[in-house]
Design a protein around this motif. Structure first.
Motif, short mmCIF file in Angstrom:
data_model
loop_
_atom_site.label_atom_id
_atom_site.label_comp_id
_atom_site.label_asym_id
_atom_site.label_seq_id
_atom_site.Cartn_x
_atom_site.Cartn_y
_atom_site.Cartn_z
N SER A 1 8.52 1.47 4.61
CA SER A 1 9.59 1.75 3.62
C SER A 1 9.35 3.15 3.06
O SER A 1 8.26 3.45 2.59
CB SER A 1 9.53 0.76 2.47
OG SER A 1 9.61 -0.55 2.97
N TYR A 2 10.37 3.99 3.14
CA TYR A 2 10.23 5.38 2.68
C TYR A 2 10.91 5.51 1.33
O TYR A 2 12.05 5.08 1.15
CB TYR A 2 10.83 6.34 3.71
CG TYR A 2 10.07 6.25 5.02
CD1 TYR A 2 8.95 7.03 5.25
CD2 TYR A 2 10.45 5.33 6.00
CE1 TYR A 2 8.22 6.91 6.42
CE2 TYR A 2 9.74 5.21 7.18
CZ TYR A 2 8.63 6.00 7.39
OH TYR A 2 7.90 5.87 8.55
N THR A 3 10.21 6.10 0.38
CA THR A 3 10.75 6.20 -0.98
C THR A 3 11.16 7.64 -1.28
O THR A 3 10.79 8.56 -0.54
CB THR A 3 9.70 5.73 -2.01
OG1 THR A 3 8.58 6.62 -1.93
CG2 THR A 3 9.26 4.31 -1.74
N ALA B 1 -0.27 -4.71 6.24
CA ALA B 1 0.12 -4.21 4.90
C ALA B 1 1.61 -3.94 4.84
O ALA B 1 2.25 -3.64 5.86
CB ALA B 1 -0.66 -2.94 4.59
N ALA B 2 2.17 -4.03 3.64
CA ALA B 2 3.55 -3.58 3.41
C ALA B 2 3.45 -2.13 2.95
O ALA B 2 3.01 -1.86 1.83
CB ALA B 2 4.20 -4.45 2.34
N VAL B 3 3.80 -1.22 3.84
CA VAL B 3 3.53 0.20 3.56
C VAL B 3 4.76 0.86 2.94
O VAL B 3 5.87 0.76 3.49
CB VAL B 3 3.11 0.95 4.84
CG1 VAL B 3 2.79 2.41 4.52
CG2 VAL B 3 1.92 0.26 5.49
N PHE B 4 4.55 1.52 1.82
CA PHE B 4 5.59 2.33 1.17
C PHE B 4 5.11 3.77 1.20
O PHE B 4 4.04 4.08 0.66
CB PHE B 4 5.81 1.85 -0.28
CG PHE B 4 6.58 0.57 -0.32
CD1 PHE B 4 6.00 -0.64 0.06
CD2 PHE B 4 7.91 0.56 -0.73
CE1 PHE B 4 6.72 -1.82 0.04
CE2 PHE B 4 8.65 -0.62 -0.77
CZ PHE B 4 8.04 -1.82 -0.37
N ALA B 5 5.88 4.62 1.87
CA ALA B 5 5.40 5.99 2.08
C ALA B 5 6.34 7.00 1.44
O ALA B 5 7.55 6.78 1.35
CB ALA B 5 5.27 6.27 3.57
N TYR B 6 5.75 8.12 1.05
CA TYR B 6 6.56 9.20 0.48
C TYR B 6 6.08 10.55 1.03
O TYR B 6 4.88 10.80 1.12
CB TYR B 6 6.44 9.22 -1.06
CG TYR B 6 7.02 10.48 -1.65
CD1 TYR B 6 8.40 10.71 -1.62
CD2 TYR B 6 6.19 11.48 -2.18
CE1 TYR B 6 8.92 11.90 -2.12
CE2 TYR B 6 6.71 12.65 -2.68
CZ TYR B 6 8.09 12.86 -2.66
OH TYR B 6 8.61 14.02 -3.12
N ILE C 1 0.86 -1.20 0.00
CA ILE C 1 0.00 0.00 0.00
C ILE C 1 0.89 1.24 0.00
O ILE C 1 1.80 1.36 0.84
CB ILE C 1 -0.92 0.04 1.25
CG1 ILE C 1 -1.73 -1.27 1.40
CG2 ILE C 1 -1.83 1.26 1.23
CD1 ILE C 1 -2.79 -1.52 0.36
N ALA C 2 0.62 2.15 -0.92
CA ALA C 2 1.40 3.40 -0.99
C ALA C 2 0.68 4.50 -0.22
O ALA C 2 -0.53 4.67 -0.36
CB ALA C 2 1.57 3.82 -2.44
N VAL C 3 1.44 5.20 0.62
CA VAL C 3 0.87 6.33 1.37
C VAL C 3 1.61 7.59 0.91
O VAL C 3 2.82 7.71 1.09
CB VAL C 3 1.03 6.12 2.89
CG1 VAL C 3 0.60 7.36 3.66
CG2 VAL C 3 0.20 4.92 3.34
N ALA D 1 9.41 12.84 5.85
CA ALA D 1 9.63 11.39 5.97
C ALA D 1 10.59 11.04 7.12
O ALA D 1 10.33 10.10 7.87
CB ALA D 1 10.14 10.84 4.65
N ASP D 2 11.67 11.81 7.25
CA ASP D 2 12.66 11.46 8.28
C ASP D 2 12.08 11.51 9.69
O ASP D 2 12.44 10.71 10.55
CB ASP D 2 13.89 12.38 8.18
CG ASP D 2 14.78 11.94 7.03
OD1 ASP D 2 14.60 10.80 6.55
OD2 ASP D 2 15.62 12.75 6.60
#
Ligand SMILES: NC(=O)c1ccc[n+]([C@@H]2O[C@H](COP(=O)([O-])OP(=O)(O)OC[C@H]3O[C@@H](n4cnc5c(N)ncnc54)[C@H](O)[C@@H]3O)[C@@H](O)[C@H]2O)c1
Length: 428
Positions: A362-364, A341-346, A310-312, A351-352
């Protein structure tokens, strides 16, 4: 005038820079040495558009200096109190930083008395300014004014330089004169009144804005059930001059360092006075349940999030700030993690800070990257980096082209035409 600004956070730093830009000699004071070290080098510890450039300018021309020691501000005529007033455990405003700043100013004043004004800019419950004045009743020539701040994070410097209004709570004519002198040249309507009125104007303004948001958010649930479109509804409502277009956008709820704590503090203040503010209670309830409602919409597209990517998009409580205090993204990340969920956030800036709270996300580096291989993408903060996207490319890269637009900021028609399944907040 010689001005000391105590507390160099979002409000204090912006106040110090804007006063220096307006020709005053300003010193910013903060307890946190690391902040002062950065500020002296012209580095802003917070992200606020235009603030760092302006900071460098006033440092260079000598109008602004910084220190950790209030003694360095001993010759100031005016002391702005801009310290935090966070939510205490019981929901009231925690005033310990305000009283500690006032005690320090009192010491300075007693050591070298002269005509001075303490200006309380922090958001404080009605009666605080009067209490501070009482505490200082033995100090001749030291008066107290309330001067609440209305800046919007993300637009802070602009708002400080061109405020919608300047509210001055002070009873003595001399104190009012000092306040006028401070804001000489700033064109904005003045409301000159008592300290108590000034204090309530601030809380009432925030409570009212929060009410508008929760009203629209609750209505969006009905709109979703009816198949109507909240964006069109808000537009149609906002054209009424009695309503106006601001703060009508349905979304995942308000956050930030002000609305959540100020609404509860106002409720507590009312309760202490035997008054129930039932509308405001509901406002807070709607706000607390809006992210939950939003995630229920996700469930319609991704019934079981376990192992799903899931992208946030967007983590700050609003665009153009690094502030994550009470951001809706935090409760959404927590719920998604709980669902497995496997969360990928931007987020381009925040983010930091969020990483410290959610190390397993996971931060992209880009929004595109977060959406690659995702089974759904959630827009939580409408940064332009999260809104202006190459939809054809993203369509190809997602595992399942599902878009949940928590800010009604994505181009609904365009993405639907591109083949996405799109769900906004209260949109057909
Ligand atoms: N952030 C906003 O958008 C906003 C808008 C309007 C009003 N306000 C109100 O303004 C006040 C400040 O908010 P903020 O967001 O700037 O807070 P903040 O947490 O960003 O900054 C407060 C600063 O005060 C410093 N401080 C605390 N005690 C001190 C002391 N005794 N001496 C020197 N420094 C001290 C802290 O180290 C910190 O840097 C609050 O009452 C808030 O409700 C905030």
């Amino acid at each position: 005038m010689k001005v000391a600004v105590i507390g160099t956070g979002y409000v204090g730093l912006t106040t110090a820079v804007s006063l220096a830009m307006n020709g005053h000699q300003v010193i910013g004071i903060d307890l946190v040495e690391a902040k002062i070290v950065k500020l002296r080098q012209g580095i802003s510890p917070i992200y606020e558009p235009g603030l760092e450039e302006a900071l460098k300018q006033v440092l260079t021309n000598g109008a602004l200096a910084f220190s950790t020691k209030l003694q360095d501000a001993g010759d100031a005529d005016v002391f702005f109190v801009c310290v935090g007033t966070p939510e205490a455990e019981d929901g009231t405003a925690d005033l310990r930083y305000v009283y500690s700043a006032v005690a320090a100013i009192k010491e300075i004043h007693q050591a070298s008395p002269k005509s001075r004004v303490i200006v309380i800019k922090s958001t404080v419950p009605v009666g605080t300014g009067d209490k501070v004045a009482e505490l200082l009743s033995g100090c001749q020539e030291l008066s107290v004014a309330s001067n609440p701040e209305f800046l919007r994070e993300g637009n802070a410097l602009f708002d400080a330089l061109t405020p919608s209004r300047i509210v001055i709570g002070a009873s003595e004519p001399k104190t009012r004169e000092v306040m006028e002198e401070l804001y000489k040249g700033v064109s904005a309507p003045r409301v000159v009144t008592t300290r108590a009125n000034a204090e309530l104007i601030k809380y009432a303004s925030n409570a009212f804005l929060a009410t508008r948001i929760s009203f629209m958010n609750e209505l969006s649930r009905l709109s979703a059930a009816l198949g109507t479109d909240m964006v069109t509804i808000a537009h149609g409502m906002g054209l009424d001059s009695r309503i106006g277009p601001e703060f009508l956008r349905a979304g995942v709820g308000y956050g930030g360092s002000c609305f959540p704590k100020d609404t509860i503090a106002l409720l507590q203040l009312a309760a202490q006075n035997g008054i129930s503010l039932s509308i405001l209670e509901q406002v807070r309830k709607v706000n607390a349940t809006q992210p939950v409602w939003f995630l229920e919409q996700l469930q319609k597209f991704v019934p079981d999030c376990r192992g799903k990517r899931i992208a946030v998009l967007g983590l700050a409580f609003k665009p153009d700030t690094d502030d994550i205090r009470e951001a809706p993204s935090l409760s959404i990340l927590k719920a998604l993690e709980e669902k497995g969920a496997a969360v990928f956030a931007y987020d381009p800036i925040a983010a930091d800070t969020v990483r410290q709270k959610f190390p397993n996300v996971s931060y992209t580096n880009t929004a595109d990257e977060a959406m690659q291989g995702a089974h759904a993408a959630l827009l939580i903060t409408e940064w332009k980096e999260c809104v202006q996207l190459d939809w054809a490319k993203i369509y190809q890269s997602m595992a399942q082209p599902v878009l949940l637009d928590g800010r009604n900021a994505w181009p609904a028609e365009l993405v639907k035409q591109a083949g996405f399944q799109y769900c906004g907040v209260g949109r057909s």
